[in-house]
Scaffold this motif. Structure first.
Motif, PDB file in Angstrom:
ATOM      1  N   TRP A  98      31.569  42.958  41.842  1.00 53.55           N
ATOM      2  CA  TRP A  98      32.226  42.318  42.980  1.00 53.55           C
ATOM      3  C   TRP A  98      32.221  43.252  44.186  1.00 53.55           C
ATOM      4  O   TRP A  98      32.389  44.478  44.064  1.00 53.55           O
ATOM      5  CB  TRP A  98      33.675  41.975  42.641  1.00 53.55           C
ATOM      6  CG  TRP A  98      33.847  40.805  41.706  1.00 53.55           C
ATOM      7  CD1 TRP A  98      32.909  40.248  40.891  1.00 53.55           C
ATOM      8  CD2 TRP A  98      35.046  40.060  41.501  1.00 53.55           C
ATOM      9  NE1 TRP A  98      33.447  39.206  40.181  1.00 53.55           N
ATOM     10  CE2 TRP A  98      34.770  39.065  40.545  1.00 53.55           C
ATOM     11  CE3 TRP A  98      36.329  40.140  42.020  1.00 53.55           C
ATOM     12  CZ2 TRP A  98      35.725  38.158  40.100  1.00 53.55           C
ATOM     13  CZ3 TRP A  98      37.295  39.248  41.584  1.00 53.55           C
ATOM     14  CH2 TRP A  98      36.996  38.258  40.641  1.00 53.55           C
ATOM     15  N   SER A 143      42.307  38.234  38.583  1.00 55.29           N
ATOM     16  CA  SER A 143      41.299  38.224  37.513  1.00 55.29           C
ATOM     17  C   SER A 143      41.636  39.235  36.421  1.00 55.29           C
ATOM     18  O   SER A 143      41.321  39.020  35.248  1.00 55.29           O
ATOM     19  CB  SER A 143      39.916  38.529  38.095  1.00 55.29           C
ATOM     20  OG  SER A 143      39.762  39.905  38.419  1.00 55.29           O
ATOM     21  N   PHE A 144      42.276  40.341  36.801  1.00 56.38           N
ATOM     22  CA  PHE A 144      42.699  41.307  35.785  1.00 56.38           C
ATOM     23  C   PHE A 144      43.740  40.678  34.861  1.00 56.38           C
ATOM     24  O   PHE A 144      43.731  40.890  33.644  1.00 56.38           O
ATOM     25  CB  PHE A 144      43.288  42.554  36.439  1.00 56.38           C
ATOM     26  CG  PHE A 144      42.285  43.389  37.198  1.00 56.38           C
ATOM     27  CD1 PHE A 144      40.944  43.380  36.863  1.00 56.38           C
ATOM     28  CD2 PHE A 144      42.700  44.186  38.252  1.00 56.38           C
ATOM     29  CE1 PHE A 144      40.021  44.150  37.554  1.00 56.38           C
ATOM     30  CE2 PHE A 144      41.790  44.965  38.955  1.00 56.38           C
ATOM     31  CZ  PHE A 144      40.449  44.945  38.600  1.00 56.38           C
ATOM     32  N   VAL A 197      35.897  48.614  35.318  1.00 55.48           N
ATOM     33  CA  VAL A 197      37.132  48.006  34.820  1.00 55.48           C
ATOM     34  C   VAL A 197      37.319  48.334  33.339  1.00 55.48           C
ATOM     35  O   VAL A 197      36.388  48.206  32.532  1.00 55.48           O
ATOM     36  CB  VAL A 197      37.097  46.483  35.034  1.00 55.48           C
ATOM     37  CG1 VAL A 197      38.365  45.828  34.478  1.00 55.48           C
ATOM     38  CG2 VAL A 197      36.950  46.173  36.525  1.00 55.48           C
ATOM     39  N   SER A 229      36.491  45.713  30.676  1.00 57.39           N
ATOM     40  CA  SER A 229      35.113  45.220  30.636  1.00 57.39           C
ATOM     41  C   SER A 229      34.575  45.227  29.217  1.00 57.39           C
ATOM     42  O   SER A 229      34.857  46.145  28.432  1.00 57.39           O
ATOM     43  CB  SER A 229      34.224  46.105  31.525  1.00 57.39           C
ATOM     44  OG  SER A 229      32.852  45.875  31.262  1.00 57.39           O
ATOM     45  N   LYS A 263      42.188  37.905  44.508  1.00 54.06           N
ATOM     46  CA  LYS A 263      41.348  37.365  43.436  1.00 54.06           C
ATOM     47  C   LYS A 263      41.077  38.429  42.368  1.00 54.06           C
ATOM     48  O   LYS A 263      41.068  38.130  41.168  1.00 54.06           O
ATOM     49  CB  LYS A 263      40.022  36.852  44.013  1.00 54.06           C
ATOM     50  CG  LYS A 263      40.145  35.550  44.783  1.00 54.06           C
ATOM     51  CD  LYS A 263      38.794  35.077  45.269  1.00 54.06           C
ATOM     52  CE  LYS A 263      38.899  33.749  46.005  1.00 54.06           C
ATOM     53  NZ  LYS A 263      39.303  32.641  45.117  1.00 54.06           N
ATOM     54  N   LEU A 264      40.878  39.661  42.824  1.00 48.60           N
ATOM     55  CA  LEU A 264      40.590  40.740  41.887  1.00 48.60           C
ATOM     56  C   LEU A 264      41.773  40.982  40.956  1.00 48.60           C
ATOM     57  O   LEU A 264      41.632  41.037  39.728  1.00 48.60           O
ATOM     58  CB  LEU A 264      40.250  42.007  42.662  1.00 48.60           C
ATOM     59  CG  LEU A 264      39.816  43.228  41.841  1.00 48.60           C
ATOM     60  CD1 LEU A 264      38.504  42.951  41.121  1.00 48.60           C
ATOM     61  CD2 LEU A 264      39.666  44.447  42.752  1.00 48.60           C
ATOM     62  N   THR A 265      42.966  41.111  41.543  1.00 48.72           N
ATOM     63  CA  THR A 265      44.147  41.378  40.727  1.00 48.72           C
ATOM     64  C   THR A 265      44.460  40.203  39.811  1.00 48.72           C
ATOM     65  O   THR A 265      44.819  40.402  38.642  1.00 48.72           O
ATOM     66  CB  THR A 265      45.356  41.682  41.630  1.00 48.72           C
ATOM     67  OG1 THR A 265      44.997  42.671  42.583  1.00 48.72           O
ATOM     68  CG2 THR A 265      46.526  42.167  40.810  1.00 48.72           C
ATOM     69  N   THR A 309      39.428  37.689  33.458  1.00 49.77           N
ATOM     70  CA  THR A 309      38.161  37.116  33.934  1.00 49.77           C
ATOM     71  C   THR A 309      37.533  37.970  35.028  1.00 49.77           C
ATOM     72  O   THR A 309      36.697  37.504  35.784  1.00 49.77           O
ATOM     73  CB  THR A 309      38.395  35.700  34.491  1.00 49.77           C
ATOM     74  OG1 THR A 309      39.368  35.767  35.555  1.00 49.77           O
ATOM     75  CG2 THR A 309      38.895  34.764  33.408  1.00 49.77           C
ATOM     76  N   GLY A 310      37.963  39.212  35.117  1.00 47.76           N
ATOM     77  CA  GLY A 310      37.531  40.058  36.212  1.00 47.76           C
ATOM     78  C   GLY A 310      36.122  40.601  36.054  1.00 47.76           C
ATOM     79  O   GLY A 310      35.453  40.381  35.039  1.00 47.76           O
TER      80      GLY A 310
END
Length: 455
Positions: free
Chosen positions: A45, A88-89, A344, A347, A84-86, A93-94
């Protein structure tokens, strides 16, 4: 690098709310990768559309060299990126890897969502001595572990409208040769006054100047600088006056907005709007930044970051760049900042992500980024490529590389509780500009900020 597509207050409020939710959610249900099947697709991202083509080229080259891996690049605008990033965590789904910013990563370190890079074999093969000095330090946590691989860097300079300077009989060298003083403004304020013109054509240093009806302001401004400690606005002035934002250059635990050195700097700086030399609060749309102010001829010059170079160069208006003026200590200082790529922790393919991060820092990829002429890459050899491109395009690269070469750079605050700090300081600084409150009112705000660090 910084992006100001949204007003600072909106960005801070949105991100603070998301992080508050994240702190609760991630503490109770941190993701695990122990039993996950590694994927051959690396989700990456980023937010900068202008750099997207360069990284698409890097991804294609990476895939050729690593046929077992694929890179999927997702780009979101700055206004949506962090929320969106936070989120997703929290949802699991990040991305596997993402572009990170120093104003945000301490929160992610404290939430334990970033994988330390030190133990990855591919990362150990990266020649980080090739980076600009100090960039790795930015991304080293208080535990001594590295949480981001430097990808680019930026400093702040004065961009000026060449036509306005020509008409005023001002040599651009006068900008970098001028000196700021919190008492009376020094030769820099005299220059700003001369470049200011009222509706009747009277300059700011001439009798009869009408500060209430200004056609051209000597210095532009779009926000008060609370989202990044005055990075693009007044931080350089305050630093030359002896101010440091926190008690330590990195990972401090005490803020210094109560320091008289920064307060007298801010009183002078925002006071330029009282004199008609700088726009008043709300006169221009803060979401538009200062680019349009100087390219339209509404202001003569603006302080802004190197990440905006391509935008200034592509303007139909001839724009130049000069070093920031000197200050009371006799130097011209600038913030140095740099983005990085982080892996991440949740991951399902940390090793593959680390290999991609290592490639992003390689000479091969950094040269691709350099030739695009959008940012200064983290590697010094790639920086030289970009510098030549800027010079060919008519923008003096030494306005940005000079502070680095001279050792006159300093860091943005890198601390815990970043979202809390910005939510407190943004409205306080806006009050100085909008309502022309004295900077001494920051004493209470500073106390509130420091109370956040009391355990």
């Amino acid at each position: 690098m910084n992006a100001n597509q949204l007003p600072a207050k909106t960005r801070a409020a949105r991100f603070t709310a998301v992080l508050a939710t994240a702190a609760l959610a991630l503490t109770g249900c941190a993701g695990t990768t122990e039993n996950a099947q590694p994927s051959n697709t690396i989700d990456y991202w980023m937010w900068d559309t202008s750099q997207l083509p360069s990284y698409q080229k890097c991804a294609a080259d990476f895939e050729k060299a690593n046929p077992d891996l694929k890179v999927k690049i997702t780009q979101y605008g700055w206004g949506d990126y962090w929320s969106k990033l936070t989120a997703s965590f929290i949802a699991g789904t990040g991305p596997d890897v993402f572009t990170n910013h120093v104003s945000q990563y301490p929160q992610f370190v404290s939430l334990d969502v970033l994988a330390p890079l030190d133990d990855f074999k591919d990362i150990q093969g990266v020649d980080q001595e090739a980076f600009q000095d100090g960039l790795k330090d930015l991304w080293t946590g208080p535990d001594g572990k590295q949480y981001g691989m430097p990808k680019d860097w930026d400093t702040i300079a004065m961009y000026y409208n060449q036509k306005i300077l020509d008409e005023a009989g001002v040599d651009p060298k006068e900008i970098s040769d001028s000196q700021f003083s919190p008492e009376g403004g020094g030769s820099f304020e005299k220059l700003v006054a001369h470049l200011s013109i009222d509706a009747n054509g009277v300059r700011g240093d001439e009798p009869g100047f009408d500060k209430n009806h200004v056609k051209v302001y000597g210095l532009g401004l779009s926000n008060a600088g609370g989202d990044n400690a005055g990075q693009s606005q007044w931080a350089g002035f305050a630093a030359t006056n002896g101010w440091q934002a926190t008690d330590q250059p990195l990972w401090g635990t005490h803020y210094n907005y109560d320091d008289p050195k920064v307060q007298e700097t801010l009183d002078w700086y925002f006071g330029l709007s009282d004199k008609g030399f700088m726009p008043r609060y709300g006169q221009f749309n803060s979401a538009d930044g200062v680019l349009g102010q100087v390219t339209s001829g509404s202001v003569a010059m603006v302080s802004d970051g190197a990440w905006m170079n391509a935008s200034y160069i592509s303007s139909d208006t001839k724009i130049g760049a000069a070093r920031l003026p000197k200050g009371p200590d006799g130097t011209s200082k600038s913030v140095i900042n740099g983005l990085a790529d982080s892996v991440v922790k949740s991951s399902d393919n940390q090793e593959g992500g680390a290999r991609w991060v290592a490639y992003l820092a390689s000479k091969q990829c950094q040269d691709v980024v350099a030739k695009a002429g959008v940012v200064f890459p983290s590697r010094t050899d790639a920086t030289n490529i970009t510098s030549k491109i800027y010079a060919q395009q008519g923008l003096d690269p030494t306005a940005f590389t000079g502070p680095v070469k001279d050792g006159n750079t300093f860091y943005l605050p890198v601390t815990d509780h970043g979202a809390d700090v910005t939510s407190l300081i943004i409205p306080a600084l806006e009050d100085l500009w909008a309502n022309r409150q004295p900077a001494s009112t920051l004493n209470g705000t500073n106390d509130a900020i420091n109370n956040v660090f009391i355990k």
